[in-house]
Structure formats: structure tokens, C-alpha cells
Scaffold this active site. Structure first.
Site, mmCIF file in Angstrom:
data_model
loop_
_atom_site.group_PDB
_atom_site.id
_atom_site.type_symbol
_atom_site.label_atom_id
_atom_site.label_comp_id
_atom_site.label_asym_id
_atom_site.label_seq_id
_atom_site.Cartn_x
_atom_site.Cartn_y
_atom_site.Cartn_z
ATOM 1 N N GLN A 252 -19.343 7.324 -7.237
ATOM 2 C CA GLN A 252 -18.287 8.316 -7.042
ATOM 3 C C GLN A 252 -16.960 7.858 -7.644
ATOM 4 O O GLN A 252 -16.765 6.682 -7.944
ATOM 5 C CB GLN A 252 -18.088 8.582 -5.549
ATOM 6 C CG GLN A 252 -19.220 9.348 -4.893
ATOM 7 C CD GLN A 252 -18.880 9.677 -3.448
ATOM 8 O OE1 GLN A 252 -19.478 9.155 -2.531
ATOM 9 N NE2 GLN A 252 -17.893 10.539 -3.247
ATOM 10 N N HIS A 253 -16.053 8.811 -7.783
ATOM 11 C CA HIS A 253 -14.629 8.609 -8.044
ATOM 12 C C HIS A 253 -14.263 8.203 -9.474
ATOM 13 O O HIS A 253 -13.123 8.379 -9.874
ATOM 14 C CB HIS A 253 -14.027 7.556 -7.111
ATOM 15 C CG HIS A 253 -14.239 7.783 -5.661
ATOM 16 N ND1 HIS A 253 -13.866 8.947 -5.023
ATOM 17 C CD2 HIS A 253 -14.778 6.975 -4.696
ATOM 18 C CE1 HIS A 253 -14.150 8.852 -3.736
ATOM 19 N NE2 HIS A 253 -14.710 7.674 -3.511
ATOM 20 N N ASP B 110 -23.328 9.122 -5.473
ATOM 21 C CA ASP B 110 -24.377 8.230 -4.992
ATOM 22 C C ASP B 110 -24.597 8.310 -3.481
ATOM 23 O O ASP B 110 -25.745 8.280 -3.013
ATOM 24 C CB ASP B 110 -24.105 6.781 -5.413
ATOM 25 C CG ASP B 110 -22.721 6.279 -5.045
ATOM 26 O OD1 ASP B 110 -21.917 7.025 -4.447
ATOM 27 O OD2 ASP B 110 -22.427 5.106 -5.371
#
Length: 469
Positions: free
Chosen positions: A71-72, A231
Site C-alpha cells: 500500500q501507499h 496487500d
């Protein structure tokens, strides 16, 4: 047999699983490493995906595919679709000040929690965009599209179409898409970039909408592409979470998360109010230091991962007062991006490999116990997954730290499995993902239950040590 593929493009590696769409039975798999670092050019992910696919026997017979990824991460593309700079990953903490500034500028944590369900920290994409605007303004001006790792990989698989897509789960970790309203907040995106520019963002797909068809030499022409996800959302799908469960995942990062039917808002910033990949919500607490704490301890002792587990089980509960505070790379929960690890209670009697191994396991688990508590839920089941959960010491010590039994499913690639399950869901078109519990999980060996007496005083000593730094 109809086959589906699931991809887990994590911080450290790329895993590909190919499963039977009806039962979830594993057919074949492959993997490849990613380079270390907190910024990585996306081309490395693409190269690793190709290697992992080749090791898995190719995709020529695969009907549908889904990508779940870390992520991110901030992936910036220019007007020609070229990568502007290496992607800043979730664990890059240089954007900590940017996150704090954004929280203040919007009006404080309460306003952020109400806007997007979460309070930004260094990990969030919105904070990384602010860092980009302040430190690399030329790159910020060149950026025409900003997307996430799984978005970029899906777009590459689809042959670089005009529109990049994402899903609600991964979008909820950007800091400028709201799971509460199900819409982007362009004002927050503009705020992040200092009001100078507003790049395009991916179209958010529903859980069973297709991202198109594969149109790249990597994959057979015509393979359907599912929306993909982050994820943690992939892991929730892969382990078969249900409302009332809490999953504690021990990977590069550590997470504790639950599935709920309503959005979550936490102005303290401890809990991220994410969406999941099914239409529900995924309140999540993340620690930056998990399995790498065990890897670092093994490296310090000059032993293998398995030997570290054996040593940890030789020392008494509580390691005779030796406490390891595991903030090796800063920490996200609590929000201490500049912190480092520390060892407390070192005496002649605790200066042994077994005591250090035990303190490493207990310290890591104390951080995760704080994450579990922060959710504020009374879980029906606590499921322990991730690479770190393969350690027998972790499984046996976890209930003594958490103060409750834990269930350890047979080790598996749950993020990739969740992606594969999403691909199967795309094919079935049903109201819920296919039930793979019998075909996949039971065949893999079921779930083991671990119980232990609470180690009295351990978490108090940990909190005292963490406060001392």
C-alpha cells in the site's frame, strides 16, 4: 479446470500463485526478489513479476488475474506515461514532517478522520506528494498521474491503456480518497501539492469490475484483469476473514486488522479507517517493525531464522527482564519516524543468545499487542499470518503476550491467494467471493490453535522501556 492467478508484489518480493478457480487448490507458483530500499523504480517490480510468472509456468492457461501490492507507494507518471522518479514506498519516513504539516493545515486529526477515515502519517501517499512538492518541485510539476504500486502493475499488464484503475481498498490508503463517501477528495490532493497542480488519479473499480484484459507479452492475450487491491486487503481475502475476526500479520510491517460493515474513524491516528476489497471496511493498525526484528536478531547472533526460534524457546518467559524495543526503522504506531531500537535490562545473567532471541520475539509481539488493543474490538478469533508467523517461537509466545489464544493457519501466500480469489470472483460474478475454505485451506493442513499463560508484567516493562527510548 479453470485457472486464476494472484500476484503479491510486496516490499521485498513478488509472489505468483495459480489456483483452481472453483476450489482454490494450488496448481503452481513462483517468486522473485525486489531490491532493498525505501524508494524503488517500478521497472524492478515489472522485472520481478516476469521472473515470478516464468517460474510459475506462465499465464497462457490462466483465465483471470489480480494484483495485490504494498500500500501507499507513490508512483508518479508524466504526460507520456513515463515514471517521473523512483516510487517512494510506505516505509520511507522522509515525509513525516509533511504529514504533520498536512494534519495541521486541514484543521487537525478530527477533521482528517472525518474526511477520509484516517489521519495521515509518513506512510500515506498524500504525505509523500507534499514532500515531492516541497523537495522536488520540478518532478511535482511533471507529474500528470499519481497512482499506487498495484495500479501501475495492472496498467502495465493491460498494455498501458488511457485510464489507470484502482480499487477502493488500496485507494483508501492514499489520504485523498474517502471510504466514508466512496469518492476522491480533490481538495486534499491539491492541498498536498501546495495548490500548484492537481494530477489525475485512477478510476476506482468495484469489487467485481474488470480492469480490462491483458495485452502484454507477459500474459496470454485476453486474460481478464480483476481490480486488484492493497496487500492487507488481499490478505483478508486470502485468509477468508469474516466479521468478528482479527488478523495479526507479521511481514516486513506488522498489522492488526478486522473486517467491519461500517466505516471507521479514529482521530488518534492509531487506526487507519481503510476499506476492504469486498465492499466492507478494514480498520487497521500498522507497525513498521515486524519480521525484520527477527531477521536483525538472527544476524546479530549469527544464527539462522530457525535457530533463533529454538533459542527464544530456551529462555524463560519475560527473558528475565531483558526487553527489546523494536523501533529499528522508526515507527508508525506509535508515530515515531526517527526512533531507533534499544535494549533494556541487560545484565550478566541476561547476556545470552537465548535471552536476546526471546527479547526480540517478545518485543516484536508487544508492539503488535498494542496494535491489537488499539482496534478496540473483542475478537472472536485472532488469526496469526505472514512470514514471521512461520516461526514456532512466535506462534507459542504470541498467546502469552496477547493474553488470548491464537489460531495459526497453515503458512501460505495469503496476499497472493487473496488476489487469486478476487480473480475467481470476477469470473463467477457472484455477490460474494467464492468459498475456498475447503479446497484451499483445509487441503493445506487446517488451522493450529496455540494457548499459553499470560507473561505477567511483560507489557508493562515494554511500555516503560519504550517510553525511555
Amino acid at each position: 479446470m479453470t485457472l486464476v492467478a494472484g500476484v503479491d508484489s510486496s516490499t521485498q518480493s513478488c509472489k505468483v500463485v495459480i489456483r483452481d478457480a472453483e476450489t482454490g487448490a494450488l496448481v503452481r507458483e513462483g517468486r522473485a526478489r525486489h531490491p532493498d530500499g525505501t524508494e524503488v523504480h517500478p521497472d524492478h517490480w515489472w522485472a520481478a513479476l516476469q521472473t515470478a510468472v516464468e517460474e510459475a509456468g506462465g499465464l497462457g492457461d490462466v483465465a483471470a488475474l489480480s494484483v495485490a501490492a504494498q500500500q501507499h507507494g507513490m508512483v508518479c507518471l508524466d504526460e507520456d506515461g513515463q515514471v517521473v522518479r523512483p516510487a517512494l514506498l510506505w516505509n520511507d519516513t522522509r515525509s513525516a514532517k509533511a504529514a504533520a504539516d498536512l494534519v495541521t493545515e486541514l484543521g487537525g486529526p478530527d477533521v482528517w478522520a472525518e474526511a477520509v477515515g484516517s489521519v495521515p502519517v509518513a506512510s500515506f501517499t498524500v504525505a509523500k506528494l507534499r514532500w515531492l512538492a516541497e523537495h522536488e518541485p520540478d518532478n511535482a510539476r511533471r507529474t500528470r498521474v499519481v497512482c499506487l504500486p498495484h495500479d501501475w502493475l495492472t496498467w502495465r499488464l493491460a498494455g498501458r491503456p488511457d485510464v489507470i484503475t484502482t480499487d477502493r481498498g488500496d485507494a483508501s490508503g492514499t489520504g485523498y480518497w474517502s471510504p466514508i463517501t466512496g469518492t476522491y477528495r480533490p481538495d486534499l490532493l491539491k492541498l498536498a501539492l501546495g495548490g500548484t497542480t492537481t494530477p489525475e488519479v485512477p478510476r476506482v473499480l468495484g469489487p467485481t469490475e474488470s480492469a480490462g484484459r491483458a495485452d502484454d507479452l507477459l500474459s496470454a492475450q485476453g486474460t481478464l484483469l480483476a481490480p486488484g487491491t492493497g496487500d492487507n486487503m488481499g490478505a483478508a481475502l486470502g485468509v477468508g476473514m469474516r466479521p468478528g475476526d482479527v488478523v495479526v500479520s507479521i511481514g516486513t510491517s506488522g498489522t492488526a486488522f478486522a473486517v467491519t460493515d461500517t466505516p471507521y474513524r479514529d482521530a488518534s491516528g492509531a487506526v487507519a479507517g481503510f476499506a476492504d476489497a469486498t465492499g466492507r471496511y478494514l480498520p487497521l493498525v500498522c507497525t513498521m517493525n515486524a519480521a525484520r526484528v527477527l531477521e536483525a536478531a538472527a544476524r546479530m547472533l549469527g544464527v539462522t531464522y530457525d535457530r533463533l526460534s529454538e533459542l527464544a524457546l530456551q529462555a524463560p518467559p519475560g527473558a528475565d527482564g531483558l526487553v527489546l524495543v523494536p523501533y529499528l526503522e522508526g515507527e508508525r504506531t506509535p508515530n515515531l519516524p526517527d526512533a531507533t531500537g534499544s535494549l533494556h535490562g541487560l545484565t550478566p545473567s541476561t547476556a545470552t543468545p537465548a535471552h536476546l532471541a526471546r527479547a526480540a520475539v517478545e518485543g516484536m509481539l508487544c508492539g503488535l499487542a498494542d496494535a491489537l488493543d488499539a482496534l478496540g474490538l473483542e475478537p472472536g478469533r485472532v488469526l496469526l499470518i505472514g512470514g514471521g508467523a512461520r516461526s514456532e517461537a512466535v506462534r507459542r509466545i504470541a498467546p502469552a503476550v496477547f493474553g488470548r489464544p491464537v489460531l495459526a493457519p497453515e503458512p501460505g501466500e495469503y496476499v497472493a491467494d487473496g488476489a487469486a480469489r478476487q480473480a475467481a470472483w470476477l469470473l463467477s460474478g457472484g455477490p460474494e467471493p467464492p468459498d475456498w475454505q475447503e479446497g484451499a485451506r483445509a487441503a493445506a493442513g487446517g488451522i493450529a490453535r496455540y494457548e499459553a499463560d499470560l507473561t505477567v508484567g511483560l507489557r508493562d516493562r515494554y511500555k516503560e522501556a519504550a517510553a525511555r527510548g
